[in-house]
Design an enzyme around this catalytic site. Structure first.
Site, mmCIF file in Angstrom:
data_model
loop_
_atom_site.group_PDB
_atom_site.id
_atom_site.type_symbol
_atom_site.label_atom_id
_atom_site.label_comp_id
_atom_site.label_asym_id
_atom_site.label_seq_id
_atom_site.Cartn_x
_atom_site.Cartn_y
_atom_site.Cartn_z
ATOM 1 C CG ASN A 89 19.887 36.177 48.966
ATOM 2 O OD1 ASN A 89 19.545 37.240 48.469
ATOM 3 N ND2 ASN A 89 19.010 35.320 49.490
ATOM 4 C CE1 TYR A 104 18.248 44.510 55.196
ATOM 5 C CE2 TYR A 104 18.136 46.713 54.254
ATOM 6 C CZ TYR A 104 18.134 45.340 54.096
ATOM 7 O OH TYR A 104 18.037 44.794 52.839
ATOM 8 C CE LYS A 156 21.390 43.526 53.575
ATOM 9 N NZ LYS A 156 21.786 42.195 53.098
#
Ligand code: NDP
Length: 250
Positions: A88, A153, A157
């Site tokens: 996470n 980012y 992802k």
């Protein structure tokens, strides 16, 4: 705390705050001994005070890749097993495309991708020897559609979603399930930074969320409990949006 034979053991990276803390809380509520990993010892101590005896904080900067095998060995030595890994921990950076330096880009990739790979590899070595386990990665709406000013980012992802599928097919025969949760816009410090000083972006995010509100970290926690449980025994390689419909919003 030493685990009993039946007790499941989970690692939740970034479990000291936001979504990770909510995942850890749900695991603890389900009697799972949960090891939370982060850089800030104070944040981890506060989380431990909140979650109680079934929560074990370990301070570690996961971008220090050399520390990861030792971290996994320490956990195995102290707790005997690892059943669940939730990758996470993550960082975001909002910048114009041309303003992003190579170092900026690399910093995001190191935390959000390389550390996830390195920790998963070490945990998988153990899970293979123990007959299986469950790994949950966390991606983002940034990999479902294009969001401006988050290039590194988004790259990170999207990599997480690809890695989820590659790991799922390779590790299924070893009894290891690998799934991914793609949170929509969830109310945490990270999203507050990205949305609160950018009312246009916040409006846009909510406007395309059919349920019309931000999600809560607990919504992600509930999905993680399900994916980690035997109720999800035939589910692997899935990217599960938990997003109030944001990813299919008109
Ligand atoms: P937070 O900033 O609250 O949590 C991030 C956590 O990661 C912190 O606990 C932080 O702890 C930890 N962390 C960061 N870098 C490292 C590192 N190098 N080593 C160890 N731990 C680290 O953000 P969220 O809870 O919002 O985000 C959690 C995950 O959910 C992230 O992967 C994020 O990309 C994803 N996500 C969030 C969304 C949202 O709307 N909030 C939407 C989509 C995805 P510490 O600072 O102590 O190291």
């Amino acid at each position: 705390m030493q685990s009993t034979n039946q007790q499941k053991i989970a690692i939740v990276t970034g479990g000291g705050s936001g979504i990770g803390l909510a995942i850890a809380q749900k695991f603890v509520e389900n009697e799972i001994l949960t090891i939370i990993v982060g850089r800030d010892p104070q944040k981890l101590t506060q989380a431990k005070e909140k979650l109680g005896n079934l929560c074990v904080p370990i301070s570690c900067d996961l971008t220090n890749l050399a520390a990861i095998p030792k971290l996994v060995q320490q956990i195995l030595k102290e707790h005997g097993r690892i059943d669940i890994l939730v990758n996470n921990a993550g960082i975001n950076m909002k910048k114009e495309f041309t303003e992003v330096s190579d170092e900026d880009f690399q910093r995001i990739i190191q935390t959000n991708v390389t550390a996830v790979f390195a920790l998963s590899r070490e945990v998988v070595k153990y899970m293979m020897s123990n007959g299986g386990g469950s790994i949950i990665n966390i991606s983002s709406m940034a990999s479902q559609y294009g969001i401006p000013k988050v290039i590194a980012y988004t790259a990170s992802k999207s990599a997480i979603e690809g890695m989820t599928k590659a790991m799922a097919v390779e590790l299924s025969p070893k009894g290891i399930r690998v799934n991914c949760i793609a949170p929509g816009f969830i109310a945490t410090d990270m999203s507050a930074k990205a949305l609160n000083d950018d009312p246009e972006r916040k409006h846009k995010a909510l406007d395309r969320t059919p349920m019309g509100e931000l999600g809560t970290p607990a919504d992600i926690g509930d999905a993680a409990v399900f994916l980690a449980s035997d109720a999800a025994r035939y589910i692997t390689g899935v990217i599960l949006p938990v997003d109030g419909g944001n990813s299919i919003g008109f």
